[in-house]
Structure formats: C-alpha cells, structure tokens
Enzyme design. Structure first.
Site, PDB file in Angstrom:
ATOM      1  N   TRP A   1       0.854  -1.191   0.000  1.00 25.73           N
ATOM      2  CA  TRP A   1       0.000   0.000   0.000  1.00 25.73           C
ATOM      3  C   TRP A   1       0.884   1.233   0.000  1.00 25.73           C
ATOM      4  O   TRP A   1       2.100   1.130   0.238  1.00 25.73           O
ATOM      5  CB  TRP A   1      -0.924   0.011   1.232  1.00 25.73           C
ATOM      6  CG  TRP A   1      -2.232   0.709   0.947  1.00 25.73           C
ATOM      7  CD1 TRP A   1      -2.641   1.903   1.429  1.00 25.73           C
ATOM      8  CD2 TRP A   1      -3.285   0.232   0.103  1.00 25.73           C
ATOM      9  NE1 TRP A   1      -3.887   2.203   0.943  1.00 25.73           N
ATOM     10  CE2 TRP A   1      -4.305   1.198   0.115  1.00 25.73           C
ATOM     11  CE3 TRP A   1      -3.468  -0.917  -0.681  1.00 25.73           C
ATOM     12  CZ2 TRP A   1      -5.493   1.062  -0.618  1.00 25.73           C
ATOM     13  CZ3 TRP A   1      -4.641  -1.044  -1.406  1.00 25.73           C
ATOM     14  CH2 TRP A   1      -5.640  -0.068  -1.365  1.00 25.73           C
TER      15      TRP A   1
ATOM     16  N   ASP B   1      -0.357  10.758   0.058  1.00 28.31           N
ATOM     17  CA  ASP B   1      -1.515  11.658   0.130  1.00 28.31           C
ATOM     18  C   ASP B   1      -2.813  10.914   0.416  1.00 28.31           C
ATOM     19  O   ASP B   1      -2.833   9.687   0.484  1.00 28.31           O
ATOM     20  CB  ASP B   1      -1.642  12.451  -1.176  1.00 28.31           C
ATOM     21  CG  ASP B   1      -2.145  11.573  -2.318  1.00 28.31           C
ATOM     22  OD1 ASP B   1      -1.864  10.348  -2.316  1.00 28.31           O
ATOM     23  OD2 ASP B   1      -2.812  12.098  -3.213  1.00 28.31           O
TER      24      ASP B   1
ATOM     25  N   GLU C   1      -3.895   8.156  -1.689  1.00 32.94           N
ATOM     26  CA  GLU C   1      -3.056   6.973  -1.536  1.00 32.94           C
ATOM     27  C   GLU C   1      -2.270   6.671  -2.790  1.00 32.94           C
ATOM     28  O   GLU C   1      -2.154   5.530  -3.222  1.00 32.94           O
ATOM     29  CB  GLU C   1      -3.937   5.768  -1.165  1.00 32.94           C
ATOM     30  CG  GLU C   1      -5.071   6.170  -0.260  1.00 32.94           C
ATOM     31  CD  GLU C   1      -5.755   5.025   0.432  1.00 32.94           C
ATOM     32  OE1 GLU C   1      -6.430   4.254  -0.236  1.00 32.94           O
ATOM     33  OE2 GLU C   1      -5.573   4.910   1.654  1.00 32.94           O
ATOM     34  N   GLU C   2      -1.784   7.699  -3.388  1.00 35.28           N
ATOM     35  CA  GLU C   2      -1.101   7.499  -4.654  1.00 35.28           C
ATOM     36  C   GLU C   2       0.293   8.079  -4.724  1.00 35.28           C
ATOM     37  O   GLU C   2       1.128   7.585  -5.456  1.00 35.28           O
ATOM     38  CB  GLU C   2      -1.938   8.106  -5.775  1.00 35.28           C
ATOM     39  CG  GLU C   2      -3.259   7.395  -5.935  1.00 35.28           C
ATOM     40  CD  GLU C   2      -3.997   7.857  -7.151  1.00 35.28           C
ATOM     41  OE1 GLU C   2      -3.909   9.050  -7.455  1.00 35.28           O
ATOM     42  OE2 GLU C   2      -4.631   7.003  -7.788  1.00 35.28           O
TER      43      GLU C   2
ATOM     44  N   GLU D   1     -18.982   5.158  -5.431  1.00 32.03           N
ATOM     45  CA  GLU D   1     -17.844   6.066  -5.301  1.00 32.03           C
ATOM     46  C   GLU D   1     -17.762   6.999  -6.513  1.00 32.03           C
ATOM     47  O   GLU D   1     -17.548   8.194  -6.395  1.00 32.03           O
ATOM     48  CB  GLU D   1     -16.543   5.264  -5.198  1.00 32.03           C
ATOM     49  CG  GLU D   1     -15.298   6.119  -5.034  1.00 32.03           C
ATOM     50  CD  GLU D   1     -14.021   5.288  -5.129  1.00 32.03           C
ATOM     51  OE1 GLU D   1     -13.735   4.734  -6.221  1.00 32.03           O
ATOM     52  OE2 GLU D   1     -13.312   5.172  -4.107  1.00 32.03           O
TER      53      GLU D   1
HETATM   54  C1  NOJ Z   1      -6.183   2.295  -4.419  1.00 32.96           C
HETATM   55  C2  NOJ Z   1      -6.276   3.650  -3.802  1.00 32.96           C
HETATM   56  O1  NOJ Z   1      -7.143   3.634  -2.724  1.00 32.96           O
HETATM   57  C3  NOJ Z   1      -6.718   4.650  -4.797  1.00 32.96           C
HETATM   58  O2  NOJ Z   1      -6.740   5.916  -4.224  1.00 32.96           O
HETATM   59  C4  NOJ Z   1      -5.804   4.635  -5.945  1.00 32.96           C
HETATM   60  O3  NOJ Z   1      -6.207   5.580  -6.868  1.00 32.96           O
HETATM   61  C5  NOJ Z   1      -5.741   3.269  -6.546  1.00 32.96           C
HETATM   62  N1  NOJ Z   1      -5.337   2.330  -5.548  1.00 32.96           N
HETATM   63  C6  NOJ Z   1      -4.828   3.226  -7.751  1.00 32.96           C
HETATM   64  O4  NOJ Z   1      -3.509   3.508  -7.361  1.00 32.96           O
HETATM   65  C1  NOJ Z   2      -9.686   5.436  -2.361  1.00 28.32           C
HETATM   66  C2  NOJ Z   2      -9.524   6.866  -2.002  1.00 28.32           C
HETATM   67  O1  NOJ Z   2      -8.546   7.429  -2.842  1.00 28.32           O
HETATM   68  C3  NOJ Z   2      -9.135   7.021  -0.555  1.00 28.32           C
HETATM   69  O2  NOJ Z   2      -9.072   8.384  -0.240  1.00 28.32           O
HETATM   70  C4  NOJ Z   2     -10.141   6.330   0.330  1.00 28.32           C
HETATM   71  O3  NOJ Z   2      -9.746   6.438   1.671  1.00 28.32           O
HETATM   72  C5  NOJ Z   2     -10.271   4.881  -0.067  1.00 28.32           C
HETATM   73  N1  NOJ Z   2     -10.566   4.754  -1.468  1.00 28.32           N
HETATM   74  C6  NOJ Z   2     -11.368   4.183   0.720  1.00 28.32           C
HETATM   75  O4  NOJ Z   2     -12.602   4.764   0.459  1.00 28.32           O
END
Ligand code: NOJ
Ligand code: NOJ
Length: 631
Positions: free
Chosen positions: A147, A203, A206-207, A439
């Site tokens: 992650w 951030d 999560e990227e 979402e």
């Molecule tokens: C899962 C993350 O939660 C999401 O924010 C991200 O865009 C995707 N992985 C792709 O990297």
């Molecule tokens: C992906 C989003 O980018 C992230 O901000 C969020 O916490 C997770 N999904 C779970 O909803």
C-alpha cells in the site's frame, strides 16, 4: 414556492435561503452510514460478515470480496465526525453506542504492529509507527499487503472526530470519561502530527508521496483544536505535549504559503511529488471544507472557503475538468454551470471519473463561503478572486461589497445557488430507483461505477445537504488557545519547518502510546479473539456471498424493509470487476459488487423520526434557539 427557512445553527446567525428548485432529497444518509458499521449495521450484520467484523469498524464499502472491504482511518474519522453531529441533534442512543465502539477500537488499531513505517528510512522510530497505516482488516488485524505508506491525514482526522465528540461530552458532564478514554488517543494522534508533519508522506488518495496540502490542513486544525480541548480538560499549559503543539502550530501555519502557486493561481495539492501532474486537484477544495469554521473568516493564510485564494483555486480546479479532463459528460456544459468533478484531471484510477463525494464537497465549499459572507456582512473581491466572481456575476469589479450594497445579496445568492446546483447535479447522477451511492460515475456515460455504498459518499452528501439548509457543525476554532496560536503568524523566513521527531521521548507517558485503556470499558459486543479471525477463515468468508436480509432491531438508525434489490445492472455499468492481482483496478470504470450469486441487498429505507429532514431539524433547532433567547 420552494421557500425554506434556513438558519445557521450554532453560530446564531439566521439566514434564509430559497432553493431555486426542489429541496435536496434526504437520502437517509444516517441510516446508510450506520448500515456500513460493524457489527450491527444492516449490511455488516449479515453473515458471514457478522462473524468477523469488530465493533466500531466503519467499512469503506462493505462487500467481502471487495478491495474496499477495510476500515480506513480517514473514511471512518470523517464519517464519525458527522455521526457526532447527528448525535448531538437527536441524542440517538444507537449513534452513541457506535461512537463509543469506534473510540474503543482506536487504541487497539493504534497498538497493532503494521508495515506503515517498516521501511528503510530515518522515519523508523520506536513507537507510534502504526499511525501512518491507511487501513485495517475489518476484524481488527493489520493489513499487511502493499500500500502507499505512510499516510499522514488519518490520525489528524481521527483526533478531529474524537475531539468533536469531546466538545459535546464536556458540556454534558463526561469530563473525566473523556480525559481517561479519549484524551490519550487524541494526544497520541497529535504527537504523531508534530513529529512527522513536515515529512514526505502518501496523500489522501493513496497514490503519491510528497507534502500534501490536504494533510497539512487537517493536521493544523487538529493541533489548534487540541489546544482548545486540552484547556477545557484542564490539562496544564506546561504539559509536554501541549508545549509541542503550541510550538509547531504557528510553524505549520507559516508553511501554508508554500502551497500557493502564484503564477497559475492554484493550491499545489502535493509539493515535491515525484510525478508529473499539474497538482491542481479537488483535495485542495476538500481541505478547506473539512477544516471549516466560520470563525476563521475569509483568511487566505489558511485558505478558508471564502478567501480569495481558495475561491480562485476552486475555479482553477473546476476548469481542469471543464476544459482538460476529457470527460465526455462535461462536453457542452455552459461556462456558468457546474461540471462533473473528479480527483484531478490526469487521474486514471478506474479510468478516471467524477466522484460523488467531490461533487458534494464542491457544493459544501460554496455553501460555506456564502455562510461566512452573510455572517460578516461583506465580500471582498480581489485581483486573485476576480475570475471566480466574474464567472457568476459577469460585470463585477475588484472592491469591497458590504451588506448595504445592492450587489451583496445578489452575489451571495449566486454563489449559494451554484452550490445548490453542484449538490443537485451530483444527486442527479444517482439512479432514481436506487438508494445507494457509489464512489464514482462514468466520465463517458454518467452511470454509477466503482464500489457501491461507499460510506464516505453518504457522509459527504449528509454534510453538504445540511450546509445547504444552513445547518453548521459546531465551531472548533472559536476563541481561546486555538485563536491565540493562530494569531502568532510568523513571517515566512522565520518558519521552522524541521521535523521534531528527535525531540520526542516516547517512553515519557505524556508522549507515548495510549495504553489499552479501552479494555477497562468494553462496549456491548467485544472484539473477536484472535483465534476467531485466522486468515484462512477470512479468506473462506471472502469467497461467500456477503449480504442477506437481516433483522431490523427496531432502532431508528436501522433500516426497515430489506428485500428490494437495488440499482439493477440496467442502471449501472457492467458488474464485472476489473481488479488485477494486486487489488488495483485497471482502466475502465465498472461497478464492484457481489457477483456470485446475485445478492438481494438489504435496502435502507425511510426509517422515521431519526431521519427528520433538515427542515424539521431546522424547525426544532429554531424553536430551541427561540426558547434560549426567551429564557
Ligand atoms: C487504491 C487507492 O485507494 C486509490 O486511491 C488509488 O487511486 C488506486 N489504488 C490506484 O492507485
Ligand atoms: C480510495 C480513495 O482514494 C481514498 O481516499 C479512500 O480512503 C479509499 N478509497 C477508501 O474509500
């Protein structure tokens, strides 16, 4: 005709707003949220879910085979903060139980050994490492897969949620309880912040690694809020944690300016991020919304929604989607109308699509700005904010517009109506016969896609809709130590941006981890024992269907009904998922939901009085306010 009186609750300002169309629908968001929280939620109490989920776990989107079947610190905290708001309005015992179970779970998660900081870097320290972990398994065990780590906004948002509850509790004779059970968690999160705030982290999406504006904004709020709560709890000014917060907060504030890009007039979403994005992104708008307190006024130093920089940034980011993001559904939309907004134009996660929570966040941002202008009785249009205003009021010029000027009401109404249009545009993308909010929705077809029933989508709708009615959350900033600290603005060149982690002695109980005080006060259903939650069992559970009709325990925040399957595949994109082995989605946006066999989803329906629409709440509050004035 659609006249609805709206009052700015909590700030004592009465404003009326006539929706230019139908009132935004209720959507039962309280029940929808509760349905996603373990172990008694309508969705989470279904087997085999019920056997594994720990009490207080807010699932991002509850289907066992999903990549969203985890409890994220961020999503859970933002949601809990809203549940506290709802709780304070109707004192529903079920909500209080959830808040308590959530509180109980946090030290357990905080004490897990997670991979968050297990990486070769100077950031490895002896304790506190798990706080940068983004998400946990719903059985309360650590998520060990790959992650983006560590993430810095989660602990801040959790502290903000717990402090929001503390505000209520301190007014209601729960001081010792808060001091004993909540304070150690809050203190620990805040100490995580002061240790690592100026380190590059992942951030909120999560990227990317970097210095995230969103993260810093929620962290700044947490520190200032913490100073106020510490004072209310009677924590002394020379408490070593408090001393740190006082020291760091002004430095943090002084660093905000470094996120402003003066040439292109936008907030830099992530500084020093190792990618080639423009860094114009909707999380910069969400940041202003998630830390909003009208008492901060229109302060460009902290990018409050009505500040010139935040407004210009809003337009700049919006323009990304209007002109550059190549969203088919945005084609042909006139320049004075809202467009569909995603995270950032280059996003390709599931193909890169609009997100419901960002549409609602945009609406809330505009409502927040309008609320403060009304309160202040003036609007300042600067060179920086001029293009934002011109979009809505064509011939406007730079200057100060006060409540006596005839333009004032016109401008405020324009901006508020624009917020309303965002709220309703997002709304219109939810299929008519479905009560579920996904979402995302497809940038090409507009059909809902990605995960179903995203908890955060409901939370974002709830807060935005409340603000549309003029219902505000409690102020956190107000006066007191938070304000005093904010007043200590330092010149840029005197900012101390150093990380102070090395100053910390984590053995000092005033800094260190909260002991598992939670054990002393168990909420109704205890977390599962470890042996019940072996991986094998969880894997087995994942392969089974997750949802089924569950008994309604007759509590208001539970749904009634239960057998109506929702949003058929006719209305959503093809239900096949396109996750690759690592759990990451590939290109196109499809709906993720249980596929084999087709589930009959429990349906959250109107559940009566707990879901009084805000108009009723407003009325109740208005009566309350009136009573307060009369006594
Ligand atoms: C899962 C993350 O939660 C999401 O924010 C991200 O865009 C995707 N992985 C792709 O990297
Ligand atoms: C992906 C989003 O980018 C992230 O901000 C969020 O916490 C997770 N999904 C779970 O909803």
């Amino acid at each position: 005709m659609f006249s609805l009186a709206a009052f700015a609750i909590f700030v004592g300002v009465a404003a009326t707003y006539e929706f230019p169309g139908p009132a935004p629908p209720d959507r039962n968001v309280g029940a929808q949220i509760v349905a996603n929280i373990g172990p008694n939620g309508l969705r989470t109490s279904a087997q085999p879910y019920a056997d594994i989920i720990v009490p207080g776990a807010v699932v991002a989107a509850p289907y066992l085979e999903d990549v969203y079947n985890y409890t994220w610190t961020r999503d859970a905290a933002l949601t809990l903060q809203y549940l506290v708001e709802l709780y304070e309005r109707d004192l529903n015992q079920q909500l209080k139980n959830i808040i308590e179970e959530y509180r109980y779970l946090q030290p357990i998660l905080m004490n897990l050994d997670t991979p968050a900081f297990h990486r070769p870097s100077p950031m490895v320290f002896e304790t506190g490492e798990t706080l940068g972990e983004a998400k946990y398994n719903v059985d309360g065990t650590p998520y060990l897969g790959d992650w983006c780590r560590p993430q810095g906004d989660g602990p801040a948002s959790r502290a903000n949620a717990l402090m929001r509850y503390a505000q209520w509790a301190l007014d209601n004779n729960e001081r010792e309880y808060i001091r004993h059970y909540h304070w150690p968690i809050i203190r620990n999160d805040l100490n995580f912040i002061v240790s690592w705030w100026n380190e590059s982290m992942c951030d909120l999406w999560e990227e990317t690694q970097g210095y995230s504006f969103y993260t810093r904004m929620v962290q700044y709020k947490a520190l200032l809020f913490g100073l106020n709560i510490a004072k209310d709890l009677g924590v002394s000014d020379d408490n070593p944690s408090v001393v740190k917060w006082v020291q760091i907060a002004p430095n943090m504030r002084c660093s905000f300016e470094s996120f402003w890009q003066p040439e292109y007039n936008h907030i830099i979403a992530n500084r020093e991020a190792p990618n080639d994005r423009t860094q114009m992104a909707m999380d910069t708008v969400l940041a202003s919304v998630h830390v909003f307190d009208p008492a901060q006024g229109c302060d460009p130093g902290v990018f409050t929604p009505c500040s010139d920089k935040a407004l210009r940034n809003f337009k700049r980011v919006e323009d990304e989607f209007r002109y550059y993001a190549e969203y088919k559904i945005n084609e042909g939309i006139p320049e004075d109308k809202p467009v569909h907004l995603g995270r950032y134009a280059e996003d390709d996660y599931k193909g890169g699509n609009p997100w419901y929570l960002l549409m609602f966040g945009a609406a809330e941002f505009l409502f927040d700005a309008a609320i403060v202008w009304d309160q202040l009785g003036k609007i300042e249009v600067t060179e920086i904010s001029l293009p934002f205003f011109q979009q809505h009021v064509g011939n406007i010029t730079v200057g100060m517009y006060s409540a006596e000027d005839e333009e004032f009401d016109f401008i405020v109404e324009k901006v508020r109506n624009y917020g309303y249009q965002y709220l309703m545009l997002g709304n219109s993308m939810i299929p008519a016969h479905s009560d579920g909010i996904n979402e995302q929705y497809s940038r090409d077809t507009g059909k809902p896609c990605s995960v179903r029933h995203l908890t955060w989508s409901y939370t974002a709708y709830g807060t935005a809709r409340d603000r549309a009615f003029g219902i505000l959350d409690r102020p956190w900033f107000a006066s007191g130590p938070a304000q005093d600290s904010a007043d200590q603005i330092k010149p840029q060149d005197q900012c101390d941006l150093g990380s102070l982690a090395s100053d910390f002695n984590w053995d000092n109980p005033e800094f260190g981890y909260p002991p598992l005080v939670a054990k002393e006060k168990k909420p109704s259903s205890p977390p599962l024992e470890k042996e019940d939650t072996q991986d094998d069992d969880r894997l087995k559970a994942r392969s089974m269907v997750t949802t089924s009709k569950v008994e309604n325990d007759s509590s208001d925040y539970n749904a009634t009904g239960g057998e109506v399957p929702e949003a058929s595949t006719a209305d959503v994109e093809d239900t096949a998922t396109e996750e690759n082995g690592s759990g990451e989605a590939t290109t196109s946006c499809t709906t993720i939901s249980p596929s084999e066999p087709t589930p009959s989803e429990p349906k959250v329906e109107d559940a009566g009085t707990a879901f009084l629409g805000p108009s009723v709440v407003v009325l109740t509050c208005a009566i309350g306010l009136a009573a307060a004035f009369l006594t």
